[in-house]
Design an enzyme around this catalytic site. Structure first.
Site, PDB file in Angstrom:
ATOM      1  N   HIS A  77       0.875  -1.182   0.000  1.00 53.75           N
ATOM      2  CA  HIS A  77       0.000   0.000   0.000  1.00 53.75           C
ATOM      3  C   HIS A  77       0.911   1.231   0.000  1.00 53.75           C
ATOM      4  O   HIS A  77       2.029   1.176   0.513  1.00 53.75           O
ATOM      5  CB  HIS A  77      -0.806   0.111   1.305  1.00 53.75           C
ATOM      6  CG  HIS A  77      -1.833  -0.960   1.533  1.00 53.75           C
ATOM      7  ND1 HIS A  77      -1.598  -2.045   2.325  1.00 53.75           N
ATOM      8  CD2 HIS A  77      -3.105  -1.073   1.102  1.00 53.75           C
ATOM      9  CE1 HIS A  77      -2.702  -2.794   2.371  1.00 53.75           C
ATOM     10  NE2 HIS A  77      -3.627  -2.240   1.627  1.00 53.75           N
ATOM     11  N   ASP A  80       1.899   1.901   3.584  1.00 47.13           N
ATOM     12  CA  ASP A  80       2.724   0.904   4.292  1.00 47.13           C
ATOM     13  C   ASP A  80       4.174   1.407   4.378  1.00 47.13           C
ATOM     14  O   ASP A  80       4.921   1.028   5.270  1.00 47.13           O
ATOM     15  CB  ASP A  80       2.778  -0.428   3.522  1.00 47.13           C
ATOM     16  CG  ASP A  80       1.470  -1.185   3.542  1.00 47.13           C
ATOM     17  OD1 ASP A  80       0.625  -0.881   4.392  1.00 47.13           O
ATOM     18  OD2 ASP A  80       1.302  -2.081   2.689  1.00 47.13           O
TER      19      ASP A  80
HETATM   20  C1  GLC Z   1      -6.052  -4.405   2.790  1.00 53.45           C
HETATM   21  C2  GLC Z   1      -7.019  -5.568   2.773  1.00 53.45           C
HETATM   22  C3  GLC Z   1      -6.569  -6.604   1.786  1.00 53.45           C
HETATM   23  C4  GLC Z   1      -6.384  -5.951   0.450  1.00 53.45           C
HETATM   24  C5  GLC Z   1      -5.379  -4.849   0.539  1.00 53.45           C
HETATM   25  C6  GLC Z   1      -5.175  -4.186  -0.792  1.00 53.45           C
HETATM   26  O1  GLC Z   1      -4.847  -4.787   3.350  1.00 53.45           O
HETATM   27  O2  GLC Z   1      -7.137  -6.143   4.043  1.00 53.45           O
HETATM   28  O3  GLC Z   1      -7.482  -7.638   1.658  1.00 53.45           O
HETATM   29  O4  GLC Z   1      -5.951  -6.905  -0.478  1.00 53.45           O
HETATM   30  O5  GLC Z   1      -5.821  -3.907   1.496  1.00 53.45           O
HETATM   31  O6  GLC Z   1      -5.713  -2.914  -0.893  1.00 53.45           O
END
Ligand code: GLC
Ligand code: MN
Ligand code: MN
Length: 412
Positions: A77, A80
């Site tokens: 993400h 992250d």
């Molecule tokens: C979050 C969700 C996960 C998803 C990810 C991607 O971590 O829990 O299922 O794949 O976001 O956006």
């Protein structure tokens, strides 16, 4: 057994892990399009009722560990790895440079980037909130993720809308919210077209991921089928750029057959990316490692994907359990998840090649001899004995799963 001294425990785990046998080499593991999420490895075991059980860990260490294990791809993400306040600033690009260096140093590739639209307080009323400023910010975030994705060499971007839904009914008009959510995706696709052109790269594959419950009480796009309808709704300016990232557990959670959900995505030619994990029906999103709960169902899922030549990524979107230590995450949790996936993938190949399953399937498809296709009684009689093969095939799949087809026996 006497208590195990604390400083002997990791050695014990490693010894038993070795004794399990059946581990693949890092080289073999790298042959598969398996990706490891930053968030899965960095998950500290926290939840609403749970304090963290593991210390924090950064992307450099995770990329290093993935390389050692043989996980060839890394996914993340935006937040992250980049603090929310640094998004879009020069600090973001410094971090992206560090990521590139870590990936290069360890021979990994970034396959997918995704935008967090669920954690920060700004998303309290969803990424498609009534306030136009929040929606502009959502566009900025998804466009920024597209830029980061191209910079890191990714091929995919995922959208789990997260807080697109509500706790209390009546305040929002769902049709407005969905239109507004589409506006953000349209902005991302438009930006992608521009960046891809500028960089001489192919455009990203934009993948929607559904989850039926959590983090809202009601979810506007709860299933992969809802996402397919959304893609085809006319709200997207580039529906051809948008497909699905189904997650195994997210389909199971609402009581569906994940394999059937995948089949529908395949028919629509929208199965772009796949999050692999396991869990239980009609429960919350427990994100258990692949194959630990439903191995037979998983075998069937992989038979379907193999036979339809799915070539997209398998993203290890699971959460190492709270009971697994920081050491255990990389010693046990990741390598065993990868290895169960590879074993099940290989077994799926055995299923396709199995002469018994093949003969049974061919016989079912041949059917019995019929005098006329408008005689229900005659058709029933013609196929009655053949249909017993359905159960025989299921039994054979079980045998393949446990190795009985290779002569494995149990003594009484
Ligand atoms: C979050 C969700 C996960 C998803 C990810 C991607 O971590 O829990 O299922 O794949 O976001 O956006
Ligand atoms: Mn997921
Ligand atoms: Mn999940």
């Amino acid at each position: 057994m006497p208590p195990i001294p604390v400083d002997h425990q990791t050695a014990l785990v490693s010894r038993l892990m070795k004794a399990c046998g059946g581990a693949y080499s890092a080289e073999t593991r790298r042959k598969y399009f398996i990706s490891g999420p930053q968030w899965a490895a960095a998950y500290q075991g926290q939840a609403l009722f749970h304090a963290p059980t593991r210390p924090p860990i950064g992307f450099e260490d995770i990329i290093h560990k993935f390389a050692e294990i043989g996980i060839g791809h890394w996914t993340t993400h935006d937040t992250d790895v980049i603090p929310t306040e640094a998004l879009g600033t020069p600090e973001q690009w410094e971090i992206v440079d560090r990521i590139k260096r870590a990936l290069n140093d360890h021979g990994l590739k970034c396959s997918m980037v995704t935008t967090e639209t669920f954690f920060h307080a700004v998303w309290a009323a969803s990424p498609a909130a009534e306030a136009p400023g929040v929606r502009e910010y959502a566009k900025f975030r998804v466009c920024n993720t597209v830029e980061i994705g191209h910079e890191l060499g990714a091929g995919f971007t995922v959208y789990w809308p997260g807080s697109l839904g509500y706790y209390v009914q009546g305040a929002i008009d769902e049709t407005d919210s969905l239109r507004w959510y589409a506006d953000a995706l349209n902005a991302a696709c438009q930006r992608d077209i521009e960046v891809a052109k500028r960089k001489g790269r192919p455009a990203l594959k934009h993948c929607l991921e559904a989850k039926p419950f959590e983090p809202q009480a009601e979810i506007l796009l709860p299933t992969s089928d809802a996402m397919l309808a959304f893609i085809a709704s006319g709200l997207l300016t580039h529906p051809e750029m948008v497909g699905l990232n189904p997650e195994y557990l997210h389909e199971l959670m609402w009581g569906a057959a994940p394999r059937a959900a995948l089949a529908r995505a395949l028919l629509a030619k929208k199965l772009f990316h796949f999050d692999i994990n396991d869990g239980y029906r009609l429960k919350h999103d427990v994100d258990i490692g692949v194959g630990l709960v439903n191995p037979l169902d998983w075998l069937n899922v992989l038979v379907l994907l193999r036979s339809h030549h799915y070539e997209g990524p398998f993203n290890l979107d699971y959460k190492p359990p709270r009971t697994t230590s920081h050491f255990g995450v990389f010693e046990v949790s990741f390598p065993t998840s990868v290895d169960r996936f590879i074993t099940l993938w290989e077994m799926a190949g055995e299923v396709s090649a199995d002469p018994i399953i093949k003969q049974a399937t061919d016989a079912l498809r041949a059917g019995g001899p019929v005098r006329s296709t408008d005689d229900a009684e005659d058709l029933t009689r013609a196929n009655r004995e053949l249909l017993t093969l359905h159960e025989l095939i299921a039994h054979r799949l079980f045998q393949i799963l446990i190795g009985q087809h290779r002569g494995r026996v149990f003594f009484t």
